[in-house]
Design a protein around this motif. Sequence first.
Motif, short mmCIF file in Angstrom:
data_model
loop_
_atom_site.label_atom_id
_atom_site.label_comp_id
_atom_site.label_asym_id
_atom_site.label_seq_id
_atom_site.Cartn_x
_atom_site.Cartn_y
_atom_site.Cartn_z
N LEU A 97 -13.20 21.98 -15.96
CA LEU A 97 -12.91 22.88 -14.67
C LEU A 97 -13.96 22.69 -13.80
O LEU A 97 -14.06 22.45 -12.58
CB LEU A 97 -12.41 24.31 -15.30
CG LEU A 97 -12.27 25.03 -13.94
CD1 LEU A 97 -11.25 24.73 -12.91
CD2 LEU A 97 -11.93 26.54 -14.43
N SER A 98 -15.42 22.90 -14.58
CA SER A 98 -16.54 23.09 -13.62
C SER A 98 -16.80 21.74 -13.12
O SER A 98 -17.21 21.79 -12.12
CB SER A 98 -17.71 23.55 -14.66
OG SER A 98 -17.56 24.86 -15.18
N ALA A 99 -16.95 20.67 -13.90
CA ALA A 99 -17.17 19.20 -13.45
C ALA A 99 -16.18 18.97 -12.27
O ALA A 99 -16.69 18.28 -11.27
CB ALA A 99 -17.11 18.18 -14.29
N SER A 100 -15.01 19.02 -12.55
CA SER A 100 -14.19 18.54 -11.53
C SER A 100 -14.00 19.38 -10.25
O SER A 100 -14.16 19.00 -9.24
CB SER A 100 -12.32 18.89 -11.84
OG SER A 100 -12.17 20.02 -12.37
N SER A 101 -14.53 20.96 -10.14
CA SER A 101 -14.76 21.50 -9.13
C SER A 101 -16.00 21.19 -8.43
O SER A 101 -16.09 21.03 -7.06
CB SER A 101 -15.04 23.02 -9.45
OG SER A 101 -13.85 23.40 -10.15
N TRP A 102 -17.14 20.48 -8.99
CA TRP A 102 -18.39 20.19 -8.30
C TRP A 102 -17.82 18.84 -7.83
O TRP A 102 -18.57 18.67 -6.84
CB TRP A 102 -19.49 19.83 -9.50
CG TRP A 102 -20.46 19.56 -8.86
CD1 TRP A 102 -21.90 20.42 -8.58
CD2 TRP A 102 -21.06 18.35 -8.28
NE1 TRP A 102 -22.73 19.80 -7.66
CE2 TRP A 102 -22.25 18.38 -7.84
CE3 TRP A 102 -20.40 16.90 -8.29
CZ2 TRP A 102 -22.98 17.21 -7.24
CZ3 TRP A 102 -21.11 15.90 -7.83
CH2 TRP A 102 -22.36 16.19 -7.09
N ILE A 103 -17.23 18.04 -8.45
CA ILE A 103 -16.80 16.83 -7.99
C ILE A 103 -16.00 16.79 -6.58
O ILE A 103 -16.21 16.27 -5.45
CB ILE A 103 -16.15 15.79 -8.93
CG1 ILE A 103 -17.21 15.29 -9.84
CG2 ILE A 103 -15.65 14.64 -8.16
CD1 ILE A 103 -16.49 14.52 -11.03
N LEU A 104 -15.32 17.88 -6.51
CA LEU A 104 -14.30 18.20 -5.48
C LEU A 104 -15.17 18.63 -4.20
O LEU A 104 -14.89 18.22 -3.04
CB LEU A 104 -13.16 19.18 -5.70
CG LEU A 104 -12.10 19.37 -4.65
CD1 LEU A 104 -11.42 18.07 -4.24
CD2 LEU A 104 -11.00 20.41 -5.26
N GLY A 105 -15.92 19.63 -4.81
CA GLY A 105 -16.88 20.10 -3.56
C GLY A 105 -17.60 18.99 -3.16
O GLY A 105 -17.86 19.10 -1.61
#
Length: 248
Positions: A127-135
């Motif tokens: 969740l954290s990694a995908s949120s960072w990439i999306l951001g």
Amino acid sequence: MKIHAGSLFGEIPQSLRDELLGEYQQIVTNYYEGGWGASELSAGRFCEVAYTIIRGRADGSYPLKGAKPHPFDQKCRALETETRLERGLRLLAARILPALYEIRNNRDSGHVGAEVNSNQMDSSFALSASSWILGELIRVFHNTTTELAEEAVRQISEIRTPAIWTNGSVRRVLKDGLKLEEEILLLVASSGGCSISNLADWSGNANRSYILKILKKLHDNRLVEAADLDNIHSTPKAAAVVRELIER
């Protein structure tokens, strides 16, 4: 500031953008529902679409759908040499993607004899990694600040679950037997961000003072951030409480 998802990735084909956002929303929903394995599978598909977008950025053209590159880690390493890419995509996203992809491919959903089950830990990373990439993708393609990119990610992070029904601007808690405080927390967490007026409409409770009292309690307990009543959102601490409410 409300950012419409359709404006975030102007040069990317809509089908590719929809794939990326769809997989991300599945990661969020599965995480809050405790669907660790499903969250990790969505993270793997998210990686493939994100790679396709970054590769397209480097090439100057985009396919209509995400594709799985092989071997994934080597293809991501190749992105690091693409000087046409922004540093955040080339030196950070391209290095985070293989680690996130590894969660899906080579981490077992249960570890025999292990004292700690890694599933929740893996899903938290997903969740954290995908949120960072999306951001970072939003920051680059929308040409905006990191703060606005994070705000856009938060707005996209809607929890999609049978416990919550939504139809455009309307949102309802369908689960019976919940206190108003619990309904408010579910509504805030599932919306990705809302106002006190939204909560009054969605909960069917016109007593703004009472809703404000509930929000203060949730805010004091660090379950929601409600300093701005036009921009209320849940905190990471709320995740476990939301999962319990959904599963109850």
